[in-house]
Design a protein around this motif. Structure first.
Motif, PDB file in Angstrom:
ATOM      1  N   PHE A 132       0.806  -1.258   0.026  1.00 29.46           N
ATOM      2  CA  PHE A 132       0.003   0.056   0.057  1.00 29.46           C
ATOM      3  C   PHE A 132       1.118   1.386  -0.107  1.00 29.46           C
ATOM      4  CE2 PHE A 132      -2.266   3.451   2.371  1.00 29.46           C
ATOM      5  CZ  PHE A 132      -3.230   3.304   1.691  1.00 29.46           C
ATOM      6  N   PHE A 133       1.836   1.315   0.948  1.00 30.35           N
ATOM      7  CA  PHE A 133       2.785   2.459   0.899  1.00 30.35           C
ATOM      8  C   PHE A 133       3.794   2.685  -0.372  1.00 30.35           C
ATOM      9  CE2 PHE A 133       1.499   2.374   5.401  1.00 30.35           C
ATOM     10  CZ  PHE A 133       1.468   3.772   5.552  1.00 30.35           C
ATOM     11  N   ILE A 134       3.899   1.357  -0.885  1.00 30.82           N
ATOM     12  CA  ILE A 134       4.685   1.590  -2.097  1.00 30.82           C
ATOM     13  C   ILE A 134       4.130   2.181  -3.135  1.00 30.82           C
ATOM     14  CG2 ILE A 134       5.777  -0.058  -3.998  1.00 30.82           C
ATOM     15  CD1 ILE A 134       6.631  -1.913  -1.686  1.00 30.82           C
ATOM     16  N   LEU A 135       2.558   1.977  -3.243  1.00 34.51           N
ATOM     17  CA  LEU A 135       1.973   2.615  -4.375  1.00 34.51           C
ATOM     18  C   LEU A 135       1.587   4.054  -3.710  1.00 34.51           C
ATOM     19  CD1 LEU A 135      -0.474  -0.575  -4.941  1.00 34.51           C
ATOM     20  CD2 LEU A 135       0.906   0.368  -6.568  1.00 34.51           C
ATOM     21  N   LEU A 136       1.408   4.257  -2.640  1.00 32.98           N
ATOM     22  CA  LEU A 136       0.895   5.559  -2.212  1.00 32.98           C
ATOM     23  C   LEU A 136       2.008   6.484  -2.317  1.00 32.98           C
ATOM     24  CD1 LEU A 136      -1.245   7.500  -0.605  1.00 32.98           C
ATOM     25  CD2 LEU A 136       0.163   6.516   1.577  1.00 32.98           C
ATOM     26  N   GLU A 137       3.246   6.089  -1.969  1.00 32.85           N
ATOM     27  CA  GLU A 137       4.423   7.196  -2.204  1.00 32.85           C
ATOM     28  C   GLU A 137       5.046   6.842  -3.538  1.00 32.85           C
ATOM     29  OE1 GLU A 137       6.801   5.754   0.709  1.00 32.85           O
ATOM     30  OE2 GLU A 137       5.717   6.254   2.289  1.00 32.85           O
ATOM     31  N   ASN A 138       4.551   6.171  -4.477  1.00 34.15           N
ATOM     32  CA  ASN A 138       4.941   6.296  -5.884  1.00 34.15           C
ATOM     33  C   ASN A 138       6.382   5.694  -5.951  1.00 34.15           C
ATOM     34  OD1 ASN A 138       4.784   6.237  -8.692  1.00 34.15           O
ATOM     35  ND2 ASN A 138       5.136   8.414  -8.868  1.00 34.15           N
ATOM     36  N   GLN A 139       6.826   4.808  -5.139  1.00 29.89           N
ATOM     37  CA  GLN A 139       8.349   4.505  -5.115  1.00 29.89           C
ATOM     38  C   GLN A 139       8.730   4.113  -6.271  1.00 29.89           C
ATOM     39  OE1 GLN A 139       8.996   1.944  -1.569  1.00 29.89           O
ATOM     40  NE2 GLN A 139       8.035   3.553  -0.262  1.00 29.89           N
ATOM     41  N   VAL A 140       7.850   2.937  -6.982  1.00 28.35           N
ATOM     42  CA  VAL A 140       8.452   2.464  -8.134  1.00 28.35           C
ATOM     43  C   VAL A 140       7.078   2.175  -9.023  1.00 28.35           C
ATOM     44  CG1 VAL A 140       8.012   0.290  -7.444  1.00 28.35           C
ATOM     45  CG2 VAL A 140       9.703   0.613  -9.141  1.00 28.35           C
ATOM     46  N   GLY A 150      19.134  -5.914  -4.267  1.00 30.73           N
ATOM     47  CA  GLY A 150      20.408  -6.253  -5.000  1.00 30.73           C
ATOM     48  C   GLY A 150      20.440  -7.062  -6.488  1.00 30.73           C
ATOM     49  N   THR A 151      18.917  -7.127  -6.744  1.00 35.08           N
ATOM     50  CA  THR A 151      18.541  -7.902  -7.844  1.00 35.08           C
ATOM     51  C   THR A 151      18.024  -6.849  -8.697  1.00 35.08           C
ATOM     52  OG1 THR A 151      18.158  -9.781  -6.922  1.00 35.08           O
ATOM     53  CG2 THR A 151      17.318  -9.773  -9.197  1.00 35.08           C
ATOM     54  N   GLY A 152      18.565  -6.650 -10.224  1.00 28.12           N
ATOM     55  CA  GLY A 152      18.034  -5.554 -10.816  1.00 28.12           C
ATOM     56  C   GLY A 152      17.212  -6.058 -12.198  1.00 28.12           C
ATOM     57  N   GLY A 153      16.277  -5.355 -12.619  1.00 30.01           N
ATOM     58  CA  GLY A 153      15.332  -5.794 -13.670  1.00 30.01           C
ATOM     59  C   GLY A 153      14.289  -4.837 -14.116  1.00 30.01           C
ATOM     60  N   LEU A 154      13.599  -5.224 -14.911  1.00 31.13           N
ATOM     61  CA  LEU A 154      12.527  -4.285 -15.452  1.00 31.13           C
ATOM     62  C   LEU A 154      11.220  -4.761 -14.446  1.00 31.13           C
ATOM     63  CD1 LEU A 154      11.225  -2.466 -17.554  1.00 31.13           C
ATOM     64  CD2 LEU A 154      10.401  -4.352 -18.798  1.00 31.13           C
ATOM     65  N   VAL A 155      10.413  -3.770 -13.867  1.00 33.19           N
ATOM     66  CA  VAL A 155       9.276  -4.016 -13.051  1.00 33.19           C
ATOM     67  C   VAL A 155       8.064  -4.259 -14.056  1.00 33.19           C
ATOM     68  CG1 VAL A 155       7.606  -3.060 -11.409  1.00 33.19           C
ATOM     69  CG2 VAL A 155      10.222  -2.265 -11.412  1.00 33.19           C
ATOM     70  N   GLU A 156       7.883  -5.799 -14.106  1.00 31.47           N
ATOM     71  CA  GLU A 156       6.537  -6.043 -14.752  1.00 31.47           C
ATOM     72  C   GLU A 156       5.183  -5.788 -14.203  1.00 31.47           C
ATOM     73  OE1 GLU A 156       7.162  -9.938 -16.316  1.00 31.47           O
ATOM     74  OE2 GLU A 156       8.291  -9.131 -18.252  1.00 31.47           O
ATOM     75  N   LYS A 157       5.150  -6.177 -12.801  1.00 28.58           N
ATOM     76  CA  LYS A 157       3.983  -5.972 -12.223  1.00 28.58           C
ATOM     77  C   LYS A 157       3.994  -5.654 -10.835  1.00 28.58           C
ATOM     78  CE  LYS A 157       1.307  -9.588 -13.032  1.00 28.58           C
ATOM     79  NZ  LYS A 157       0.972 -10.962 -12.882  1.00 28.58           N
ATOM     80  N   ILE A 163       5.832  -7.876  -5.755  1.00 25.73           N
ATOM     81  CA  ILE A 163       6.586  -6.947  -7.178  1.00 25.73           C
ATOM     82  C   ILE A 163       7.302  -7.994  -8.056  1.00 25.73           C
ATOM     83  CG2 ILE A 163       8.199  -5.365  -7.814  1.00 25.73           C
ATOM     84  CD1 ILE A 163       7.447  -3.360  -5.522  1.00 25.73           C
ATOM     85  N   THR A 164       7.047  -7.959  -9.139  1.00 20.72           N
ATOM     86  CA  THR A 164       7.430  -8.964 -10.202  1.00 20.72           C
ATOM     87  C   THR A 164       8.596  -8.170 -11.022  1.00 20.72           C
ATOM     88  OG1 THR A 164       5.626 -10.271 -10.343  1.00 20.72           O
ATOM     89  CG2 THR A 164       7.240 -10.421 -12.019  1.00 20.72           C
ATOM     90  N   LEU A 165       9.751  -8.751 -10.881  1.00 21.32           N
ATOM     91  CA  LEU A 165      10.921  -8.017 -11.925  1.00 21.32           C
ATOM     92  C   LEU A 165      11.372  -8.992 -12.925  1.00 21.32           C
ATOM     93  CD1 LEU A 165      13.528  -6.642  -9.743  1.00 21.32           C
ATOM     94  CD2 LEU A 165      11.759  -5.363 -10.788  1.00 21.32           C
ATOM     95  N   ARG A 166      11.835  -8.713 -14.072  1.00 22.85           N
ATOM     96  CA  ARG A 166      12.268  -9.607 -15.108  1.00 22.85           C
ATOM     97  C   ARG A 166      13.612  -9.119 -15.520  1.00 22.85           C
ATOM     98  NH1 ARG A 166      10.491 -13.496 -18.637  1.00 22.85           N
ATOM     99  NH2 ARG A 166       8.228 -12.671 -18.042  1.00 22.85           N
ATOM    100  N   ASP A 167      14.785  -9.840 -15.171  1.00 27.37           N
ATOM    101  CA  ASP A 167      16.128  -9.342 -15.373  1.00 27.37           C
ATOM    102  C   ASP A 167      16.628  -9.390 -16.999  1.00 27.37           C
ATOM    103  OD1 ASP A 167      16.916 -11.908 -15.909  1.00 27.37           O
ATOM    104  OD2 ASP A 167      17.752 -12.189 -14.150  1.00 27.37           O
ATOM    105  N   PHE A 168      17.819  -9.321 -17.024  1.00 26.58           N
ATOM    106  CA  PHE A 168      18.217  -8.817 -18.529  1.00 26.58           C
ATOM    107  C   PHE A 168      18.189 -10.129 -19.052  1.00 26.58           C
ATOM    108  CE2 PHE A 168      21.386  -8.279 -21.888  1.00 26.58           C
ATOM    109  CZ  PHE A 168      21.025  -7.175 -22.477  1.00 26.58           C
TER     110      PHE A 168
END
Length: 312
Positions: A132-140, A150-157, A163-168
């Motif tokens: 809720f606070f991630i959405l409220l504060e528009n963190q991502v 420590g894991t990087g990627g594109l935020v898919e959902k 939160i779902t990430l897909r890496d390179f």
């Protein structure tokens, strides 16, 4: 059982029913009417709030209006659901009291069950509150490139629980919102590519900086790239004395997610410009002194390029 067939029993039941209808039924009807009115008012207020926030997001020049609208709709939906649950629970408790049901044991049982569920689902509750606070504060936002734990990627959902990430490499990583310790958004509002350009010690630093600036300016004037570059290239100057090179630091600000495309094109053009000006991009080497004569022996290290870059 014999009492069921006596006139006295049915007269008592009818009298009690008439008394309840006269004394309690109006209160029940008024309560239900008040509930319906309050629900309509809440729904109307939240719709107006949603329209106002969406309208402001569309007028704002910052951020993606469609993504902001999705976030607003999600938050308003959550608030609407919570308000409805609270109102219905209160009304049901009052109605049970009106019908003569002792709600004390029910409340006690609900409290015990609530504590048991709380212990069993505390991680779930924590995930929902964090989401809720991630959405409220528009963190991502969906479509951002982020580094989570420590894991990087594109935020898919982005959901209330995960939160779902897909890496390179295409690997999908799913993180519980309550277990996110560090979250770095690499594409919020603007991005940048930072360059550490290494040149030989014999080169004139001012000349190298001028060439770097010319390449940056030519890219900014290029029809294919000018819309993605937000500001002229920033050259911070001589940053460090490396083992075999002078390292000059620079940065190009870009639109979100465009820093890698701009960075690759800039490096390619800079290599061409350095070759035209005979500016050496050195490789690591060692000079050996033998007697009175200086005999430089250069040792190639192909796995250690001196033109280094890093993303910001």
């Amino acid at each position: 059982m014999e009492k069921l067939f006596t006139n006295e029993f049915w007269e008592t039941v009818i009298a009690n029913l008439q008394g309840w209808l006269i004394n309690e039924l109006p209160g029940v009807l008024i309560l239900i009417l008040v509930l319906l009115v309050v629900l309509r008012l809440v729904s109307f207020s939240l719709k107006r709030l949603k329209k106002t926030l969406v309208s402001r997001s569309q007028k704002s020049e910052k951020g993606d209006a469609a993504e902001v609208e999705k976030r607003i709709i999600t938050l308003v939906g959550i608030i609407n659901g919570l308000v409805k649950i609270v109102l219905w629970v209160i009304v049901i408790m009052i109605l049970l009291k009106k019908f003569g049901v002792d709600i004390g044991p029910i409340l006690a049982s609900a409290g015990i069950i609530g504590v048991a569920i709380g212990f069993g689902s505390q991680e779930l509750v924590r995930d929902f509150i964090s989401g809720f606070f991630i959405l409220l504060e528009n963190q991502v936002r969906t479509g951002d490139v982020a580094v989570i734990n420590g894991t990087g990627g594109l935020v898919e959902k982005i959901e209330m629980r995960t939160i779902t990430l897909r890496d390179f490499s295409g690997v999908v990583h799913i993180f519980q919102n309550g277990k996110i310790n560090t979250l770095s958004n690499m594409t919020k509002e603007w991005s940048a590519m930072v360059f550490d350009i290494g040149v030989a010690y014999k080169e004139n630093v001012d000349t190298v900086i001028e060439v770097m600036r010319e390449v940056g300016n030519s890219m900014q004037n290029d029809e294919n790239f000018k819309n993605d570059i937000l500001e002229p290239i920033e050259i911070f100057g001589l940053d460090q004395f490396g083992d075999s090179a002078l390292v000059i630091k620079a940065r190009i600000k870009t639109k979100p997610i465009q820093q890698w495309t701009i960075g690759r094109e800039y490096r390619k053009r800079l290599k061409v410009a350095f070759d035209k000006r005979n500016i050496e991009i050195p490789f690591p080497h060692t000079t050996i002194y033998w007697g009175e004569e200086i005999s430089p022996l250069k040792l190639n290290v192909s796995d250690s390029p001196l033109v280094k870059t890093k993303e910001n």
